[in-house]
Each structure stands twice: as structure tokens, then as C-alpha cells.
Write an enzyme that holds these catalytic residues in place. Structure first.
Site, PDB file in Angstrom:
ATOM      1  N   LYS A  53       0.820  -1.204   0.000  1.00  0.00           N
ATOM      2  CA  LYS A  53       0.000   0.000   0.000  1.00  0.00           C
ATOM      3  C   LYS A  53       0.862   1.266   0.000  1.00  0.00           C
ATOM      4  CE  LYS A  53      -2.454   1.296   3.686  1.00  0.00           C
ATOM      5  NZ  LYS A  53      -3.498   1.259   4.737  1.00  0.00           N
ATOM      6  N   HIS A 111     -11.407  -7.662   3.314  1.00  0.00           N
ATOM      7  CA  HIS A 111     -10.266  -7.160   4.076  1.00  0.00           C
ATOM      8  C   HIS A 111     -10.180  -7.802   5.464  1.00  0.00           C
ATOM      9  CE1 HIS A 111      -6.955  -4.421   4.735  1.00  0.00           C
ATOM     10  NE2 HIS A 111      -7.474  -4.086   5.903  1.00  0.00           N
ATOM     11  N   TYR A 145      -4.430  -5.030  13.561  1.00  0.00           N
ATOM     12  CA  TYR A 145      -4.906  -6.232  12.887  1.00  0.00           C
ATOM     13  C   TYR A 145      -4.884  -7.473  13.769  1.00  0.00           C
ATOM     14  CZ  TYR A 145      -4.932  -3.691   8.534  1.00  0.00           C
ATOM     15  OH  TYR A 145      -5.210  -2.797   7.543  1.00  0.00           O
TER      16      TYR A 145
END
Length: 158
Positions: A53, A111, A145
Site C-alpha cells: 500500500k 479485508h 490487525y
């Protein structure tokens, strides 16, 4: 199941490619865009090279299962530069949402595989190796995460 995936069978519809991408994501914690960018020239024996990213290139190690999934796609695509996944990013989102609705699954996005994969990989890898694998330079980002439950952590203490 809702995407028509059959283990080891070559994908022939967009839904099949979404299923393959979903399974690769669960094994690697890669983002959908990173997975969809894969071509033969970016796949090596035990790793893939992706642009993250932030624009940096990184090598993502592959589990045996991820290698097996990708081997099916590699067998189908002789062109080194052609994408292995014959589906667009927009189609991934739409088809994944439809499959979830079909199975009565609410509040799940593609995601979310990143959260699940990172949490599972944290049980196998040292934290710095995990951060490198998923492309996080800052361990605080990694913690966003990592979603392990206190009960699961307590089980490992016993």
C-alpha cells in the site's frame, strides 16, 4: 462454497477466482489488490513479490497451502506478465458480498481476511517476522490487525 470453489479445480468463473483470492489472503495476510496484481513473474518458489500500500516492494513468504493454491493458477497462465487472477478489484468486492449474503454472513469484508490471517500467523511467527511479512514498519499498525482473544492467549499460557 457460495463462490463455487472446488479444491484443486481450475477456476473458470469470476467467483472461482474470488474464492482462490480469499484463500490466498487467509494464508498470506495480503490485501486484495496485492493478490490481484500477482503474475507468473512475481511468484517464486516460496514467496511472492508485491508492491504494498505504501508503494514499497516486499517479499511475502508462502505457506504450503498458498503455494498449492497458486500452482493451480500458474498451470493455467503461460504468459509471465498476465495476471493470475482473472477478476477485477470491484468484482472481488461485489462477488464476496453476494457470497456472504447467500450464506447469511453479515459484517464480513474481504479485508477481514487480513485480520484473521495476521492473528493466526502471530501464533507461528516472531513479531518482527510477522511485521515484515505483512508490510508493517510500525508495530502499532500491526496491533490494529491482531485480534486474539484473552481466552486464547490464556490457553497458550497453560
Amino acid at each position: 462454497e457460495a463462490l463455487g470453489y472446488i479444491d484443486g479445480e481450475e477456476p473458470s468463473r469470476s467467483g472461482h477466482y474470488v474464492a482462490y483470492a480469499f484463500l490466498v489472503a487467509l494464508e498470506t495476510a495480503m490485501r486484495a489488490g496485492e493478490i490481484l496484481s500477482l503474475s507468473r513473474e512475481k511468484v517464486f518458489e516460496k514467496r511472492v513479490r508485491v508492491k504494498g500500500k505504501n508503494g514499497d516492494l516486499r517479499d511475502v513468504p508462502l505457506s504450503a497451502e498458498a503455494r498449492s493454491l497458486l500452482s493451480v493458477l500458474l498451470a493455467m497462465e503461460p504468459d509471465k506478465a498476465a495476471p493470475l487472477f482473472k477478476v477485477s478489484s470491484a468484482s472481488v468486492s461485489v462477488l464476496f458480498r453476494k457470497a456472504c449474503r447467500k450464506k447469511g454472513i453479515e459484517d464480513l469484508t474481504f479485508h477481514d481476511t487480513r485480520h484473521d490471517a495476521i492473528t493466526r500467523l502471530a501464533k507461528k511467527l516472531e513479531v518482527l517476522d510477522l511485521a515484515r511479512m505483512v508490510g508493517h514498519r510500525d508495530l502499532r499498525s500491526l496491533m490494529i490487525y491482531y485480534n486474539e482473544t484473552a481466552d486464547s492467549i490464556a490457553d497458550r499460557l497453560d
